[in-house]
Design a protein around this motif. Structure first.
Motif, PDB file in Angstrom:
ATOM      1  N   THR A 111      40.495  35.591  46.292  1.00 12.84           N
ATOM      2  CA  THR A 111      40.806  34.724  45.165  1.00 12.84           C
ATOM      3  C   THR A 111      42.325  34.741  44.970  1.00 12.84           C
ATOM      4  O   THR A 111      43.007  35.722  45.287  1.00 12.84           O
ATOM      5  CB  THR A 111      40.127  35.183  43.861  1.00 12.84           C
ATOM      6  OG1 THR A 111      40.672  36.442  43.456  1.00 12.84           O
ATOM      7  CG2 THR A 111      38.622  35.289  44.031  1.00 12.84           C
ATOM      8  N   ASN A 135      40.158  31.092  51.519  1.00 12.94           N
ATOM      9  CA  ASN A 135      40.315  30.801  50.091  1.00 12.94           C
ATOM     10  C   ASN A 135      38.983  31.057  49.374  1.00 12.94           C
ATOM     11  O   ASN A 135      37.935  30.562  49.792  1.00 12.94           O
ATOM     12  CB  ASN A 135      40.736  29.332  49.960  1.00 12.94           C
ATOM     13  CG  ASN A 135      41.069  28.902  48.553  1.00 12.94           C
ATOM     14  OD1 ASN A 135      40.417  29.292  47.595  1.00 12.94           O
ATOM     15  ND2 ASN A 135      42.062  28.032  48.432  1.00 12.94           N
ATOM     16  N   SER A 137      38.800  30.565  45.901  1.00 17.26           N
ATOM     17  CA  SER A 137      39.141  29.951  44.619  1.00 17.26           C
ATOM     18  C   SER A 137      40.253  30.754  43.956  1.00 17.26           C
ATOM     19  O   SER A 137      40.559  31.884  44.367  1.00 17.26           O
ATOM     20  CB  SER A 137      37.944  29.829  43.665  1.00 17.26           C
ATOM     21  OG  SER A 137      37.692  31.036  42.980  1.00 17.26           O
ATOM     22  N   TYR A 138      40.855  30.193  42.940  1.00 16.23           N
ATOM     23  CA  TYR A 138      41.837  30.956  42.176  1.00 16.23           C
ATOM     24  C   TYR A 138      41.144  31.813  41.126  1.00 16.23           C
ATOM     25  O   TYR A 138      41.389  32.999  41.003  1.00 16.23           O
ATOM     26  CB  TYR A 138      42.851  30.036  41.492  1.00 16.23           C
ATOM     27  CG  TYR A 138      43.818  30.846  40.646  1.00 16.23           C
ATOM     28  CD1 TYR A 138      44.911  31.454  41.232  1.00 16.23           C
ATOM     29  CD2 TYR A 138      43.596  31.065  39.287  1.00 16.23           C
ATOM     30  CE1 TYR A 138      45.762  32.262  40.485  1.00 16.23           C
ATOM     31  CE2 TYR A 138      44.433  31.858  38.534  1.00 16.23           C
ATOM     32  CZ  TYR A 138      45.523  32.463  39.135  1.00 16.23           C
ATOM     33  OH  TYR A 138      46.349  33.274  38.397  1.00 16.23           O
ATOM     34  N   HIS A 140      37.748  32.429  40.467  1.00 13.58           N
ATOM     35  CA  HIS A 140      36.420  32.998  40.681  1.00 13.58           C
ATOM     36  C   HIS A 140      35.450  32.554  39.585  1.00 13.58           C
ATOM     37  O   HIS A 140      34.538  33.278  39.190  1.00 13.58           O
ATOM     38  CB  HIS A 140      36.449  34.524  40.777  1.00 13.58           C
ATOM     39  CG  HIS A 140      35.244  35.083  41.476  1.00 13.58           C
ATOM     40  ND1 HIS A 140      34.245  35.759  40.829  1.00 13.58           N
ATOM     41  CD2 HIS A 140      34.876  35.069  42.776  1.00 13.58           C
ATOM     42  CE1 HIS A 140      33.314  36.143  41.682  1.00 13.58           C
ATOM     43  NE2 HIS A 140      33.676  35.723  42.885  1.00 13.58           N
ATOM     44  N   PHE A 143      31.358  26.945  40.454  1.00 18.47           N
ATOM     45  CA  PHE A 143      31.486  25.519  40.727  1.00 18.47           C
ATOM     46  C   PHE A 143      30.183  24.776  40.429  1.00 18.47           C
ATOM     47  O   PHE A 143      30.054  23.602  40.745  1.00 18.47           O
ATOM     48  CB  PHE A 143      31.906  25.287  42.180  1.00 18.47           C
ATOM     49  CG  PHE A 143      33.375  25.487  42.424  1.00 18.47           C
ATOM     50  CD1 PHE A 143      34.156  24.459  42.952  1.00 18.47           C
ATOM     51  CD2 PHE A 143      33.992  26.698  42.140  1.00 18.47           C
ATOM     52  CE1 PHE A 143      35.515  24.638  43.182  1.00 18.47           C
ATOM     53  CE2 PHE A 143      35.348  26.893  42.366  1.00 18.47           C
ATOM     54  CZ  PHE A 143      36.112  25.851  42.879  1.00 18.47           C
ATOM     55  N   MET A 158      38.035  21.602  39.559  1.00 17.27           N
ATOM     56  CA  MET A 158      37.590  22.236  40.797  1.00 17.27           C
ATOM     57  C   MET A 158      38.633  22.112  41.903  1.00 17.27           C
ATOM     58  O   MET A 158      39.030  23.098  42.540  1.00 17.27           O
ATOM     59  CB  MET A 158      36.263  21.635  41.253  1.00 17.27           C
ATOM     60  CG  MET A 158      35.088  21.984  40.365  1.00 17.27           C
ATOM     61  SD  MET A 158      33.550  21.207  40.950  1.00 17.27           S
ATOM     62  CE  MET A 158      32.407  21.751  39.694  1.00 17.27           C
ATOM     63  N   ASP A 161      41.775  24.108  41.206  1.00 17.78           N
ATOM     64  CA  ASP A 161      41.563  25.545  41.312  1.00 17.78           C
ATOM     65  C   ASP A 161      41.689  25.996  42.766  1.00 17.78           C
ATOM     66  O   ASP A 161      42.296  27.036  43.054  1.00 17.78           O
ATOM     67  CB  ASP A 161      40.183  25.907  40.765  1.00 17.78           C
ATOM     68  CG  ASP A 161      39.997  27.403  40.576  1.00 17.78           C
ATOM     69  OD1 ASP A 161      40.457  27.932  39.551  1.00 17.78           O
ATOM     70  OD2 ASP A 161      39.388  28.031  41.464  1.00 17.78           O
ATOM     71  N   VAL A 162      41.119  25.222  43.685  1.00 20.52           N
ATOM     72  CA  VAL A 162      41.242  25.548  45.109  1.00 20.52           C
ATOM     73  C   VAL A 162      42.697  25.424  45.549  1.00 20.52           C
ATOM     74  O   VAL A 162      43.228  26.284  46.263  1.00 20.52           O
ATOM     75  CB  VAL A 162      40.331  24.645  45.956  1.00 20.52           C
ATOM     76  CG1 VAL A 162      40.487  24.968  47.448  1.00 20.52           C
ATOM     77  CG2 VAL A 162      38.872  24.805  45.538  1.00 20.52           C
ATOM     78  N   PHE A 181      36.911  27.833  52.824  1.00 25.67           N
ATOM     79  CA  PHE A 181      36.720  28.076  51.401  1.00 25.67           C
ATOM     80  C   PHE A 181      35.344  28.674  51.179  1.00 25.67           C
ATOM     81  O   PHE A 181      34.348  28.199  51.731  1.00 25.67           O
ATOM     82  CB  PHE A 181      36.837  26.766  50.611  1.00 25.67           C
ATOM     83  CG  PHE A 181      36.581  26.926  49.135  1.00 25.67           C
ATOM     84  CD1 PHE A 181      37.455  27.636  48.338  1.00 25.67           C
ATOM     85  CD2 PHE A 181      35.445  26.383  48.550  1.00 25.67           C
ATOM     86  CE1 PHE A 181      37.218  27.808  46.977  1.00 25.67           C
ATOM     87  CE2 PHE A 181      35.191  26.539  47.196  1.00 25.67           C
ATOM     88  CZ  PHE A 181      36.092  27.255  46.405  1.00 25.67           C
ATOM     89  N   PHE A 183      32.728  29.502  48.083  1.00 30.64           N
ATOM     90  CA  PHE A 183      32.457  29.263  46.668  1.00 30.64           C
ATOM     91  C   PHE A 183      32.205  30.574  45.931  1.00 30.64           C
ATOM     92  O   PHE A 183      31.484  31.440  46.433  1.00 30.64           O
ATOM     93  CB  PHE A 183      31.236  28.361  46.513  1.00 30.64           C
ATOM     94  CG  PHE A 183      31.491  26.915  46.825  1.00 30.64           C
ATOM     95  CD1 PHE A 183      32.014  26.071  45.862  1.00 30.64           C
ATOM     96  CD2 PHE A 183      31.213  26.411  48.088  1.00 30.64           C
ATOM     97  CE1 PHE A 183      32.251  24.735  46.142  1.00 30.64           C
ATOM     98  CE2 PHE A 183      31.454  25.073  48.382  1.00 30.64           C
ATOM     99  CZ  PHE A 183      31.984  24.231  47.409  1.00 30.64           C
TER     100      PHE A 183
END
Length: 276
Positions: A111, A135, A137-138, A140, A143, A158, A161-162, A181, A183
């Motif tokens: 993250t 990645n 997500s920033y 966590h 989604f 969304m 954030d990625v 990525f 999720f």
């Protein structure tokens, strides 16, 4: 990504161990188009977009080769800074050291918040040719509308954030993050796949749940992986000491056992390449 499940048009069934429902596309070699996605990465194996531009999803490679990818989620949610400041460890340098000593290639999904908290570790992992960084997500945040108690990320946030996660990874010294990525919680639906589709990433799931989250006995986790692994498998584990304290012990026991059964360890990118 402490709990694991994802959603497509149909919902996966949850048992004692969570497993991923299949979905994948055709491998291709392309650099993601968005400046906020990993544009600095050289041509890398990804999957072709799904119908209508949906983000493609990878769960495992064809079952013809006894290769397995160990993946580790470095989890830290956006609001856990005070817990880290109070001494909670969201990193696991012992685990990374074990992978190095055993010469095990692996893919680490970070993250953005984790990379900000542990920039030296993020940079060292990314610089080590044994590893690749994806990645996670920033924030966590989830989604989807329901994902095991995770805060829910609004649809309009969304994509950003990625993108923010890629920015945080680079700022920490991960100069060439992979276009992969994962999720948070493993939870997604078609809306989420469509919303981040323009980023050009491949969503990486798994077909083997390690079950190390909050586990207290390494042997049980090792047995669960051994029972589930097949040629081409992707195994999900964690790189978070506070939430997955036995993972280093799991790796030290699991790696020689799998090698004894004829398996070799590869990164996710190698499995995606092999899918061609």
């Amino acid at each position: 990504m402490i709990t694991h499940v994802r959603r497509t048009a149909a919902v996966c069934v949850l048992g004692a161990a969570l497993t991923a429902c299949g979905a994948s596309g055709t491998p291709q070699h392309t650099a993601p188009p968005s400046a906020a996605s990993p544009a600095a990465v050289p041509r890398t194996a990804t999957l072709a977009p799904g119908p209508g531009g949906l983000t493609p999803v990878f769960t495992n490679a064809p079952r013809r080769d006894k290769a397995v990818a160990l993946t580790f989620d470095a989890d830290m949610t956006a609001d856990q800074g005070p817990r880290a400041a109070a001494g909670e460890h969201f990193d696991n340098p012992g685990l990374i050291g074990a992978l190095r000593s055993l010469k095990v290639p692996a893919t680490v999904f970070m993250t953005g918040r984790w990379a900000e908290q542990y920039p030296d570790e993020a940079r060292a992992i990314a610089a080590d040719p044994l590893f690749e960084v994806g990645n996670h997500s920033y924030s966590h945040y989830s989604f989807t509308t329901s994902c095991y108690g995770l805060p829910v990320l609004p649809r309009q946030r969304m994509r950003s954030d990625v993108e923010r996660a890629f920015t945080a990874l680079r700022a920490a010294g991960v100069t060439r993050p992979m276009p992969y990525f994962r999720f948070p919680g493993g939870c997604y639906d078609d809306q989420a796949l469509r919303t981040i589709g323009a980023l050009g990433v491949t969503a990486v799931q798994w077909d083997v749940v390690g079950g190390d989250a909050f586990a207290t006995q390494a042997d049980a986790v090792v047995r669960q992986v051994l029972d589930g692994v097949r040629p081409g498998s992707v195994v999900v584990l964690h790189c978070t000491r506070s939430a997955a304290p036995v993972t280093e012990d799991v790796v030290r026991a699991l790696v020689p056992e799998l090698r004894g059964r004829g398996y070799r360890f590869v990164k996710v990118s190698t499995l995606i390449e092999a899918s061609g």
